[in-house]
Design a protein around this motif. Structure first.
Motif, PDB file in Angstrom:
ATOM      1  N   GLY A   1      22.445  -3.409  -1.447  1.00  0.00           N
ATOM      2  CA  GLY A   1      22.525  -4.802  -2.154  1.00  0.00           C
ATOM      3  C   GLY A   1      21.742  -4.968  -3.384  1.00  0.00           C
ATOM      4  N   ARG A   2      20.975  -3.801  -3.951  1.00  0.00           N
ATOM      5  CA  ARG A   2      20.012  -3.929  -4.901  1.00  0.00           C
ATOM      6  C   ARG A   2      20.670  -3.921  -6.328  1.00  0.00           C
ATOM      7  N   LYS A   3      21.191  -5.092  -6.627  1.00  0.00           N
ATOM      8  CA  LYS A   3      21.947  -5.252  -7.943  1.00  0.00           C
ATOM      9  C   LYS A   3      21.217  -6.286  -8.753  1.00  0.00           C
TER      10      LYS A   3
ATOM     11  N   ASN B   1      16.517  -6.492   1.044  1.00  0.00           N
ATOM     12  CA  ASN B   1      17.749  -6.197   0.834  1.00  0.00           C
ATOM     13  C   ASN B   1      17.993  -4.599   0.635  1.00  0.00           C
ATOM     14  N   ARG B   2      16.933  -3.930   0.610  1.00  0.00           N
ATOM     15  CA  ARG B   2      17.188  -2.352   0.285  1.00  0.00           C
ATOM     16  C   ARG B   2      17.661  -1.581   1.713  1.00  0.00           C
ATOM     17  N   VAL B   3      17.847  -2.401   2.927  1.00  0.00           N
ATOM     18  CA  VAL B   3      18.384  -1.746   3.717  1.00  0.00           C
ATOM     19  C   VAL B   3      19.994  -1.619   3.763  1.00  0.00           C
TER      20      VAL B   3
ATOM     21  N   PHE C   1      12.677  -1.477   3.421  1.00  0.00           N
ATOM     22  CA  PHE C   1      13.391  -0.213   3.436  1.00  0.00           C
ATOM     23  C   PHE C   1      13.432  -0.177   1.720  1.00  0.00           C
ATOM     24  N   ASP C   2      13.413   1.233   1.607  1.00  0.00           N
ATOM     25  CA  ASP C   2      13.569   1.882   0.245  1.00  0.00           C
ATOM     26  C   ASP C   2      14.513   3.378   0.429  1.00  0.00           C
ATOM     27  N   GLY C   3      14.620   3.635  -0.928  1.00  0.00           N
ATOM     28  CA  GLY C   3      15.488   4.970  -0.905  1.00  0.00           C
ATOM     29  C   GLY C   3      16.838   4.717  -0.364  1.00  0.00           C
ATOM     30  N   GLU C   4      17.426   3.590  -0.712  1.00  0.00           N
ATOM     31  CA  GLU C   4      18.859   3.419  -0.150  1.00  0.00           C
ATOM     32  C   GLU C   4      19.751   3.818  -1.102  1.00  0.00           C
ATOM     33  N   TRP C   5      19.426   4.309  -2.308  1.00  0.00           N
ATOM     34  CA  TRP C   5      20.423   4.627  -3.311  1.00  0.00           C
ATOM     35  C   TRP C   5      21.203   6.135  -2.975  1.00  0.00           C
ATOM     36  N   VAL C   6      20.660   6.719  -1.961  1.00  0.00           N
ATOM     37  CA  VAL C   6      21.022   8.295  -1.985  1.00  0.00           C
ATOM     38  C   VAL C   6      22.574   7.909  -1.580  1.00  0.00           C
TER      39      VAL C   6
ATOM     40  N   PHE D   1       5.898  -2.697   7.326  1.00  0.00           N
ATOM     41  CA  PHE D   1       6.237  -1.307   6.993  1.00  0.00           C
ATOM     42  C   PHE D   1       7.196  -0.988   5.912  1.00  0.00           C
ATOM     43  N   TYR D   2       6.796  -0.180   5.069  1.00  0.00           N
ATOM     44  CA  TYR D   2       7.625   0.142   3.945  1.00  0.00           C
ATOM     45  C   TYR D   2       8.246   1.514   4.688  1.00  0.00           C
ATOM     46  N   HIS D   3       9.541   1.663   4.569  1.00  0.00           N
ATOM     47  CA  HIS D   3      10.209   2.787   5.198  1.00  0.00           C
ATOM     48  C   HIS D   3      11.185   3.445   4.526  1.00  0.00           C
TER      49      HIS D   3
ATOM     50  N   LYS E   1       6.397   5.842   5.893  1.00  0.00           N
ATOM     51  CA  LYS E   1       7.074   7.003   5.364  1.00  0.00           C
ATOM     52  C   LYS E   1       7.563   6.826   4.152  1.00  0.00           C
ATOM     53  N   HIS E   2       7.354   7.531   3.103  1.00  0.00           N
ATOM     54  CA  HIS E   2       7.821   7.342   1.667  1.00  0.00           C
ATOM     55  C   HIS E   2       8.834   8.606   1.468  1.00  0.00           C
ATOM     56  N   HIS E   3       9.424   8.899   0.320  1.00  0.00           N
ATOM     57  CA  HIS E   3      10.401   9.624   0.088  1.00  0.00           C
ATOM     58  C   HIS E   3      10.013  10.920   0.441  1.00  0.00           C
ATOM     59  N   ASP E   4       8.766  11.700   0.547  1.00  0.00           N
ATOM     60  CA  ASP E   4       8.488  12.861   0.878  1.00  0.00           C
ATOM     61  C   ASP E   4       8.510  13.089   2.330  1.00  0.00           C
TER      62      ASP E   4
ATOM     63  N   PRO F   1      12.914  -7.701  -6.621  1.00  0.00           N
ATOM     64  CA  PRO F   1      12.789  -7.386  -8.081  1.00  0.00           C
ATOM     65  C   PRO F   1      11.349  -6.385  -8.118  1.00  0.00           C
ATOM     66  N   GLU F   2      11.655  -5.489  -8.780  1.00  0.00           N
ATOM     67  CA  GLU F   2      10.697  -4.337  -8.937  1.00  0.00           C
ATOM     68  C   GLU F   2       9.884  -4.178 -10.178  1.00  0.00           C
ATOM     69  N   GLN F   3       8.663  -4.494 -10.437  1.00  0.00           N
ATOM     70  CA  GLN F   3       7.911  -4.360 -11.558  1.00  0.00           C
ATOM     71  C   GLN F   3       8.352  -5.701 -12.577  1.00  0.00           C
TER      72      GLN F   3
ATOM     73  N   ILE G   1       0.793  -1.052   0.194  1.00  0.00           N
ATOM     74  CA  ILE G   1      -0.012   0.009  -0.064  1.00  0.00           C
ATOM     75  C   ILE G   1       0.823   1.411  -0.142  1.00  0.00           C
ATOM     76  N   HIS G   2       0.799   1.979  -0.949  1.00  0.00           N
ATOM     77  CA  HIS G   2       1.431   3.481  -1.044  1.00  0.00           C
ATOM     78  C   HIS G   2       0.464   4.288  -0.916  1.00  0.00           C
ATOM     79  N   TRP G   3       0.429   4.880   0.335  1.00  0.00           N
ATOM     80  CA  TRP G   3      -0.570   6.110   0.661  1.00  0.00           C
ATOM     81  C   TRP G   3       0.110   7.128   1.491  1.00  0.00           C
TER      82      TRP G   3
ATOM     83  N   GLY H   1       2.909   8.468  -9.436  1.00  0.00           N
ATOM     84  CA  GLY H   1       2.274   9.667  -8.404  1.00  0.00           C
ATOM     85  C   GLY H   1       2.808  10.118  -7.010  1.00  0.00           C
ATOM     86  N   GLU H   2       3.720   8.886  -6.547  1.00  0.00           N
ATOM     87  CA  GLU H   2       4.213   9.447  -5.149  1.00  0.00           C
ATOM     88  C   GLU H   2       5.707  10.233  -5.327  1.00  0.00           C
ATOM     89  N   TRP H   3       5.999  10.389  -6.447  1.00  0.00           N
ATOM     90  CA  TRP H   3       7.267  11.036  -6.940  1.00  0.00           C
ATOM     91  C   TRP H   3       6.842  12.552  -7.187  1.00  0.00           C
ATOM     92  N   ILE H   4       5.680  13.039  -7.211  1.00  0.00           N
ATOM     93  CA  ILE H   4       5.184  14.416  -7.611  1.00  0.00           C
ATOM     94  C   ILE H   4       5.961  15.558  -6.960  1.00  0.00           C
TER      95      ILE H   4
HETATM   96  O1  FHN Z   1      10.979   5.276  -5.400  1.00  0.00           O
HETATM   97  C1  FHN Z   1      10.394   4.221  -5.025  1.00  0.00           C
HETATM   98  C2  FHN Z   1       8.716   4.227  -5.829  1.00  0.00           C
HETATM   99  O2  FHN Z   1       8.233   5.305  -5.231  1.00  0.00           O
HETATM  100  C3  FHN Z   1       8.293   2.877  -5.018  1.00  0.00           C
HETATM  101  O3  FHN Z   1       8.245   3.090  -3.844  1.00  0.00           O
HETATM  102  C4  FHN Z   1       8.752   1.609  -5.416  1.00  0.00           C
HETATM  103  C5  FHN Z   1       8.287   0.397  -4.710  1.00  0.00           C
HETATM  104  O4  FHN Z   1       9.368  -0.571  -4.674  1.00  0.00           O
HETATM  105  N1  FHN Z   1      10.326   1.755  -4.993  1.00  0.00           N
HETATM  106  C6  FHN Z   1      11.081   3.088  -5.296  1.00  0.00           C
HETATM  107  C7  FHN Z   1      11.939   2.572  -6.464  1.00  0.00           C
HETATM  108  O5  FHN Z   1      12.466   1.829  -6.229  1.00  0.00           O
END
Ligand code: FHN
Length: 466
Positions: free
Chosen positions: A267-269, A262-264, A231-236, A175-177, A131-134, A287-289, A62-64, A83-86
């Motif tokens: 390692g996302r390779k 793995n995104r902690v 976890f996500d947004g680990e590429w910063v 939780f996605y964080h 918490k998403h990237h915003d 794997p995404e999408q 759920i992305h909300w 949408g969540e990247w607006i």
């Molecule tokens: O940038 C995010 C995106 O908004 C979304 O949350 C996806 C879900 O896996 N992950 C990121 C891109 O890898």
């Protein structure tokens, strides 16, 4: 004293505690029995922690967040991208984006209803964006006012409500964080939208120690036990593999049976499994999408996917995948040994979009009949099959037939085992289907001429040996 200054004091005290007790032992510190001889039980192995997850196979993503309000449009313009990247895509300055909090009032949100939608779809866990990237926090965080309780007229802790509903319905809450944070001043950097180099003094380590970690502690301790921390947004660039390892250990200390993706780490390779480093951090690949053509052998993995082209709600994204596509993807993923995390992006009113609800209901209907061929199964032992997919359990193979044979003869190639019985999984009587061996290893099953399920008919083969 304001709530903000209370929070500041709390942060200072937490950091002081962490220093006094020795990092990363917050949990140890508060668990002490005072005797000084704390019995430390043997940590659970990865596979012990992941047992329920393998069995589950299917979860709801759920992305909300605030981004559901603009829903893909800013100042009358349609903004391309997810949408969540607006905030990033439309270059919205932080103070302007913050204004959305005043409009966030999803009065139609009903945690029980969301959990029922997931449960009826046959999903066994829910992963929601805390918490998403915003940077906006969907729970009552004690270390910021940029959260659903302090900053919105809604003033309801949606994660608390979901945690209760999940517990009552037997679903695991996860939780996605996002590690990346476009709002926190210490996490700012040239990458961030509207970076103000003159007026900011970012300090990523301070952000991690004084903000990210205390928030995760809140989430694990007040909303848990959790199934997964995703976890996500680990590429910063400020986030490093050692920071990831430290975070992994930190979270496991808070909840020893939790699972962490793995995104902690960094390692996302490759196919979004793990890097080649000897001991990559994290419990499963993401794997995404996409569905890796041969799965990710030797690695736990979960494909996350949208039903249309966005994670967060976009009012005009109508590019929905069909129920057939989604159901076949579920079987495809299971046949390769993975999990399927299927996304919904609820509206600013708090509703899961109707096209998603309809598809989920149809998937649930199929799983009620055929769930045995998905839950708790392992990858196919057979090679490529022209007409569909195969999943396995000890003593059983499940043939997922996507393309029904026109001559009513289904050929199963390269099957070495002795088959004792074949029947349709949907047939409650388990009336046997006849079969013959052809050539060395090919099995030919005589199937009904009319396709029983156009999307995916499952045939069970009971087999003698492993
Ligand atoms: O940038 C995010 C995106 O908004 C979304 O949350 C996806 C879900 O896996 N992950 C990121 C891109 O890898």
């Amino acid at each position: 004293m304001t709530k903000k200054s209370n929070k500041k004091i709390l942060v200072v005290l937490t950091v002081l505690m962490m220093v006094l007790c020795g990092l990363p032992s917050i949990a140890k510190c508060s668990e002490s029995n005072g005797s000084g001889a704390e019995a430390k039980s043997k940590p659970l192995s990865r596979e012990e922690r992941m047992k329920w997850w393998h069995e589950a196979r299917f979860g709801m993503f759920i992305h909300w967040g605030l981004y559901a309000i603009p829903a893909g449009q800013w100042k009358g313009k349609k903004i391309p991208g997810i949408g969540e990247w607006i905030m990033d895509k439309a270059h919205i300055p932080i103070p302007e984006y913050e204004q959305l909090t005043g409009q966030f009032n999803p009065v139609k949100f009903n945690a029980e209803q969301w959990v029922q939608i997931a449960k009826n779809a046959g999903m066994k866990y829910i992963v929601i964006t805390s918490k998403h990237h915003d940077g906006f926090c969907m729970w009552d965080s004690k270390v910021t006012d940029y959260d659903i309780i302090d900053a919105t007229p809604f003033k309801r802790d949606v994660l608390k409500e979901l945690s209760r509903a999940c517990r009552e319905n037997g679903l695991k809450l996860c939780f996605y964080h996002s590690i990346m944070d476009w709002h926190h001043p210490d996490a700012q950097g040239p990458f961030y939208p509207n970076y103000d180099a003159q007026n900011s003094n970012p300090n990523f380590t301070r952000y991690v120690e004084n903000y990210l970690k205390p928030q995760l502690k809140e989430l694990v301790e007040n909303y848990g036990p959790l199934g997964v921390l995703w976890f996500d947004g680990e590429w910063v660039k400020d986030w490093t593999e050692p920071m990831g390892r430290d975070m992994y250990n930190y979270v496991l200390e808070l909840q020893p049976d939790i699972i962490i993706n793995n995104r902690v780490g960094k390692g996302r390779k490759g196919l979004e499994g793990f890097s080649d480093s000897k001991e990559p951090v994290g419990d499963f690949g993401t794997p995404e999408q996409r569905i890796p053509a041969k799965g990710l052998p030797g690695v736990n993995w979960e494909t996350c996917m949208t039903m249309n082209d966005t994670w967060g709600y976009k009012s005009y994204d109508d590019n929905w995948k069909s129920t057939q596509e989604l159901l076949r993807k579920l079987a495809d993923i299971a046949s390769k040994g993975g999990n399927f995390l299927l996304n919904v992006g609820p509206t600013a009113e708090g509703l899961i979009p109707e096209p998603s609800v309809e598809r989920l209901a149809a998937i649930g209907h199929w799983l009620k009949i055929n769930g045995e061929s998905i839950y708790g199964t392992t990858a196919s032992p057979l090679g490529e099959i022209p007409w569909g997919r195969c999943t396995a359990k000890p003593g059983r193979l499940y043939l997922h037939v996507f393309d029904w044979p026109t001559d009513a003869k289904l050929e199963v190639p390269a099957l070495n085992n002795t088959v004792t019985k074949a029947y349709l999984l949907a047939d409650k009587e388990k009336s046997p289907l006849t079969f013959t061996k052809e050539g060395q290893n090919n099995l030919v099953i005589n199937v009904p001429p009319k396709v029983p399920d156009k999307i995916n008919t499952v045939i069970v083969l009971e087999i003698k040996d492993k």
